[in-house]
Write a protein that holds these residues in place. Structure first.
Motif, PDB file in Angstrom:
ATOM      1  N   ASP A  31     -32.466  36.466  77.743  1.00  0.00           N
ATOM      2  CA  ASP A  31     -31.453  35.701  78.213  1.00  0.00           C
ATOM      3  C   ASP A  31     -30.294  36.748  78.800  1.00  0.00           C
ATOM      4  O   ASP A  31     -29.280  36.389  78.986  1.00  0.00           O
ATOM      5  N   GLY A  32     -30.751  37.884  79.484  1.00  0.00           N
ATOM      6  CA  GLY A  32     -29.507  38.901  79.803  1.00  0.00           C
ATOM      7  C   GLY A  32     -29.050  38.412  81.194  1.00  0.00           C
ATOM      8  O   GLY A  32     -29.250  37.305  81.675  1.00  0.00           O
ATOM      9  N   SER A  33     -28.544  39.369  81.767  1.00  0.00           N
ATOM     10  CA  SER A  33     -28.069  39.238  83.038  1.00  0.00           C
ATOM     11  C   SER A  33     -28.912  38.564  84.270  1.00  0.00           C
ATOM     12  O   SER A  33     -28.507  38.244  85.347  1.00  0.00           O
ATOM     13  N   GLY A  34     -30.104  39.229  84.050  1.00  0.00           N
ATOM     14  CA  GLY A  34     -31.171  39.076  85.305  1.00  0.00           C
ATOM     15  C   GLY A  34     -30.916  40.195  86.555  1.00  0.00           C
ATOM     16  O   GLY A  34     -29.647  41.039  86.401  1.00  0.00           O
ATOM     17  N   MET A  35     -31.766  40.054  87.504  1.00  0.00           N
ATOM     18  CA  MET A  35     -31.478  40.856  88.773  1.00  0.00           C
ATOM     19  C   MET A  35     -31.431  39.838  89.710  1.00  0.00           C
ATOM     20  O   MET A  35     -31.987  38.816  89.977  1.00  0.00           O
ATOM     21  N   THR A  36     -30.684  40.326  90.801  1.00  0.00           N
ATOM     22  CA  THR A  36     -30.773  39.768  92.235  1.00  0.00           C
ATOM     23  C   THR A  36     -32.005  40.036  93.147  1.00  0.00           C
ATOM     24  O   THR A  36     -32.868  41.099  92.572  1.00  0.00           O
ATOM     25  N   HIS A  37     -32.215  39.326  94.136  1.00  0.00           N
ATOM     26  CA  HIS A  37     -33.311  39.906  95.144  1.00  0.00           C
ATOM     27  C   HIS A  37     -33.491  41.122  95.441  1.00  0.00           C
ATOM     28  O   HIS A  37     -34.571  41.849  95.242  1.00  0.00           O
ATOM     29  N   GLY A  38     -32.250  41.851  95.715  1.00  0.00           N
ATOM     30  CA  GLY A  38     -32.127  43.134  96.214  1.00  0.00           C
ATOM     31  C   GLY A  38     -32.540  44.105  94.927  1.00  0.00           C
ATOM     32  O   GLY A  38     -33.556  45.075  95.077  1.00  0.00           O
ATOM     33  N   ASP A  39     -31.936  43.796  93.844  1.00  0.00           N
ATOM     34  CA  ASP A  39     -32.382  44.716  92.415  1.00  0.00           C
ATOM     35  C   ASP A  39     -33.716  44.636  92.382  1.00  0.00           C
ATOM     36  O   ASP A  39     -34.356  45.675  91.901  1.00  0.00           O
ATOM     37  N   LEU A  40     -34.498  43.457  92.441  1.00  0.00           N
ATOM     38  CA  LEU A  40     -35.736  43.334  91.830  1.00  0.00           C
ATOM     39  C   LEU A  40     -36.771  44.277  92.827  1.00  0.00           C
ATOM     40  O   LEU A  40     -37.594  44.690  92.291  1.00  0.00           O
ATOM     41  N   HIS A  59     -30.507  36.068  88.654  1.00  0.00           N
ATOM     42  CA  HIS A  59     -29.315  36.348  88.271  1.00  0.00           C
ATOM     43  C   HIS A  59     -28.309  35.180  88.333  1.00  0.00           C
ATOM     44  O   HIS A  59     -28.639  34.289  89.253  1.00  0.00           O
ATOM     45  N   THR A  60     -27.311  35.198  87.897  1.00  0.00           N
ATOM     46  CA  THR A  60     -26.321  33.901  87.817  1.00  0.00           C
ATOM     47  C   THR A  60     -25.897  33.700  89.314  1.00  0.00           C
ATOM     48  O   THR A  60     -25.429  32.512  89.664  1.00  0.00           O
ATOM     49  N   SER A  61     -25.885  34.709  89.978  1.00  0.00           N
ATOM     50  CA  SER A  61     -25.431  34.565  91.778  1.00  0.00           C
ATOM     51  C   SER A  61     -26.451  34.099  92.226  1.00  0.00           C
ATOM     52  O   SER A  61     -26.244  33.613  93.621  1.00  0.00           O
ATOM     53  N   GLU A  62     -27.718  33.707  91.986  1.00  0.00           N
ATOM     54  CA  GLU A  62     -28.743  33.381  92.697  1.00  0.00           C
ATOM     55  C   GLU A  62     -29.014  32.051  92.692  1.00  0.00           C
ATOM     56  O   GLU A  62     -28.862  31.334  91.635  1.00  0.00           O
ATOM     57  N   PRO A  63     -29.651  31.344  93.493  1.00  0.00           N
ATOM     58  CA  PRO A  63     -29.687  29.905  93.606  1.00  0.00           C
ATOM     59  C   PRO A  63     -31.083  29.789  92.711  1.00  0.00           C
ATOM     60  O   PRO A  63     -31.208  28.399  92.036  1.00  0.00           O
ATOM     61  N   HIS A  64     -32.111  30.488  92.712  1.00  0.00           N
ATOM     62  CA  HIS A  64     -32.958  30.385  91.849  1.00  0.00           C
ATOM     63  C   HIS A  64     -33.759  31.535  91.462  1.00  0.00           C
ATOM     64  O   HIS A  64     -33.175  32.649  91.990  1.00  0.00           O
ATOM     65  N   ALA A  65     -34.902  31.631  90.527  1.00  0.00           N
ATOM     66  CA  ALA A  65     -35.466  33.065  90.243  1.00  0.00           C
ATOM     67  C   ALA A  65     -36.266  33.601  91.354  1.00  0.00           C
ATOM     68  O   ALA A  65     -36.731  32.945  92.316  1.00  0.00           O
ATOM     69  N   TRP A  66     -36.680  34.931  91.186  1.00  0.00           N
ATOM     70  CA  TRP A  66     -37.502  35.608  91.866  1.00  0.00           C
ATOM     71  C   TRP A  66     -38.460  36.293  91.248  1.00  0.00           C
ATOM     72  O   TRP A  66     -38.265  36.673  90.092  1.00  0.00           O
TER      73      TRP A  66
END
Length: 601
Positions: free
Chosen positions: A59-68, A113-120
């Motif tokens: 349940d960490g911070s996750g990644m954005t589309h670009g980071d992934l 990521h919390t800034s993303e509307p959904h997961a990738w």
């Protein structure tokens, strides 16, 4: 063959050979990524020893589309904000784990990521990336690894059985869970019940709770808190009492800035700290946490980051030895075999089943019919009761009906009796204590020898007639080669022809001693010494051997005043909970525990 540039996929597979050694390596890298992402909960699932499937959810911070998109490329990382490899504050930093895993297995990543509307989500098979697709996930990251080493089938032949690989994964997770008690871990799969380690409270209490969950109740009940700090380096943690030992050093754990590492440094330091408490073939259980500035330790010296190199290794070793010795000395009386309930659990009420064909008339206690009228009936059949005659007590020393109150209030109480001419039984205000007289006096003599050596040398007694001891020539050579070290303890020897040694002086603390037996024991111990063993440790080995020969022997009957004097000396002697060989010197039973045995509580 000309020199050529290898294809990227081959390069990735070569790199994966260093990072991904076995399924446990994959679990380690992925759990470390979850910890670095600030997770408060990490769930691990494996199947087939990790070969068929590994799943890590956090349940960490996750990644954005670009980071992934960048995360599965080699040497792409978010953990180095500059190019200084000497200031690493995270568990991972090379950016090799995900591309290495993707090069040899089927890798799937779903993150939000919390800034993303959904997961990738993204998948990698044999080093080939797929398109990034929208996916469903509430928070954090889920990594799925399947068909490990399908792209390099030769590596599969080097893996062990599923059970062995699963146990290696379990050990990796155990170490990471010990390092971070503030994170909840769940390990499931392999047709076993899930193992859950709940997040613990911050501080020493929470750390001990997590260590107890992993290392067992025995460790928690006899753990001693240790701490030492100097020059910006802090060593803290918990050490098991000398009554808790293992046959190997696998129960010794070291964590550096939250990173589980294996280091020979800790093995030597722990052995030095416990040298006065344990025999040479037993090892303690310890969990030590070293915290220091990142630039004072190099974590980039091993492909799997399981080893580190300290800039000042001598300081770290000294702090470990000091912390352990200080904790053991502080809790010296707790370290007897009365802390973990082992002595109490040895007592079991036993009820012999009555035979089905029992005839009460055949009982030895059946009253004998009087031979003439008016004679008093004999209460018990004397012939039958003869089997219960155990003889007179070995030492009846109930010298006073009630011991003085001040002795009962002493930690080791007042001596009441001696049994089997070996054990002293004393009474305290709230229980009783059984003391092994030889082991207790052995520790007392040993500590006196150490104190005399440190102060002004061991007092000697000159023998009126030198004692000649005949030994084989090889043994004589070993003893004469160490004659100077033996002389520092008051044992003066010199050659007396081939195969003989003349003993001219002995330590006064030993009193009248068997010089031949003492020299033979010393020679046997010297044969085991390593030439690299420090002089101080060699001297302590000599002192331990002398103490064993100079102490009260089992089988000697003691007077009441001698027993009480021995108890008082034990109270004033450091580390009196064990003899020099690691055996307990006394066992304490509380009155409340004794009452439980008899059903009074």
């Amino acid at each position: 063959m000309p020199v050529r540039q290898l294809p990227e996929q081959v390069v990735n597979r070569i790199a994966a050979g260093e990072v991904v050694e076995r399924p446990a390596s994959v679990v380690k890298e992925l759990v470390e990524n979850a910890i670095d992402a600030g997770a408060s909960r990490v769930d691990i699932f494996t199947d087939g020893g990790g070969r068929r499937r590994i799943g890590i959810t956090d349940d960490g911070s996750g990644m954005t589309h670009g980071d992934l998109a960048l995360a599965v490329d080699r040497h792409a990382t978010s953990k180095l904000d500059d190019e200084d490899l000497l200031r690493i504050r995270t568990l991972g930093f090379r950016g090799e784990a995900l591309p290495s895993i993707g090069a040899v297995a089927k890798l799937g990543i779903t993150t939000r990521h919390t800034s993303e509307p959904h997961a990738w989500s993204l998948s990698v098979e044999g080093g080939l990336k797929s398109q990034i697709m929208p996916a469903a996930l509430s928070q954090g990251t889920r990594v799925e690894v399947s068909d490990l080493f399908y792209a390099t089938p030769a590596r599969l032949k080097f893996l062990k059985t599923d059970r062995t690989e699963a146990e290696a994964i379990r050990e990796v997770v155990r170490r990471l869970a010990m390092a971070r008690p503030d994170i909840a871990f769940t390990l499931a799969g392999e047709e076993r019940a899930p193992v859950i380690w709940a997040a613990a409270l911050p501080g020493a209490a929470g750390r001990l709770t997590r260590l107890g969950d992993i290392l067992g109740h025995d460790f928690r009940s006899c753990a001693i808190e240790v701490r030492s700090e100097r020059e910006g380096v802090m060593v803290e943690g918990f050490a098991g009492a000398p009554s808790l030992t293992r046959a190997n050093a696998l129960g010794q754990y070291l964590f550096v800035n939250g990173r589980p590492v294996r280091d020979k440094l800790i093995l030597g330091a722990v052995r030095a700290a416990y040298s006065d408490y344990l025999p040479r073939d037993r090892h303690p259980v310890v969990a030590l946490f070293v915290t220091l500035a990142p630039q004072e330790v190099d974590a980039n010296v091993h492909p799997a980051k399981t080893e580190v190199r300290f800039r000042n290794a001598g300081l770290v070793r000294a702090l470990i030895v000091h912390a352990l010795k200080d904790g053991l000395a502080r809790e010296g009386r707790r370290t007897a075999a009365n802390t973990d309930g082992a002595a109490l659990s040895a007592f079991r009420p036993s009820f012999a089943p009555r035979p089905t064909n029992w005839d009460w008339r055949s009982s030895p206690a059946y009253p004998v019919r009087p031979s003439f009228e008016g004679a008093a009936a004999t209460a018990l059949a004397e012939a039958g009761q003869a089997a219960f005659d155990v003889g007179a007590p070995t030492a009846d020393v109930r010298f006073e009906a009630q011991p003085s109150a001040d002795l009962l209030d002493r930690p080791l109480g007042a001596a009441r009796t001696q049994i089997h001419e070996t054990y002293i039984v004393s009474q305290t205000r709230d229980g009783l204590i059984v003391v092994d007289q030889h082991a207790a006096h052995e520790r007392i003599v040993y500590e006196k020898l150490k104190a005399s050596l440190a102060k002004n040398g061991v007092q000697r007694q000159i023998l009126l007639i030198p004692e000649i001891v005949e030994l084989d020539e090889a043994t004589v050579e070993k003893l004469l080669a160490r004659a100077e070290e033996l002389a520092s303890f008051g044992l003066a020897i010199e050659s007396f022809g081939p195969g003989a040694v003349a003993v001219r002086e002995t330590p006064s603390l030993l009193g009248k001693t068997n010089a031949a037996a003492l020299l033979r024991d010393l020679a046997e111990h010297m044969a085991e010494w390593d030439e690299a063993l420090p002089l101080e440790r060699r001297l302590m080995h000599v002192a331990a051997t002398m103490a064993c020969h100079g102490s009260v022997r089992a089988g000697r009957r003691l007077k009441p005043e001698e027993m009480n004097a021995l108890l008082r000396e034990m109270e004033d002697t450091p580390n009196s909970g064990q003899c020099n060989h690691g055996r307990p010197t006394y066992v304490e039973l509380k009155l409340s525990d004794i009452e439980k045995l008899f059903g009074r509580r």
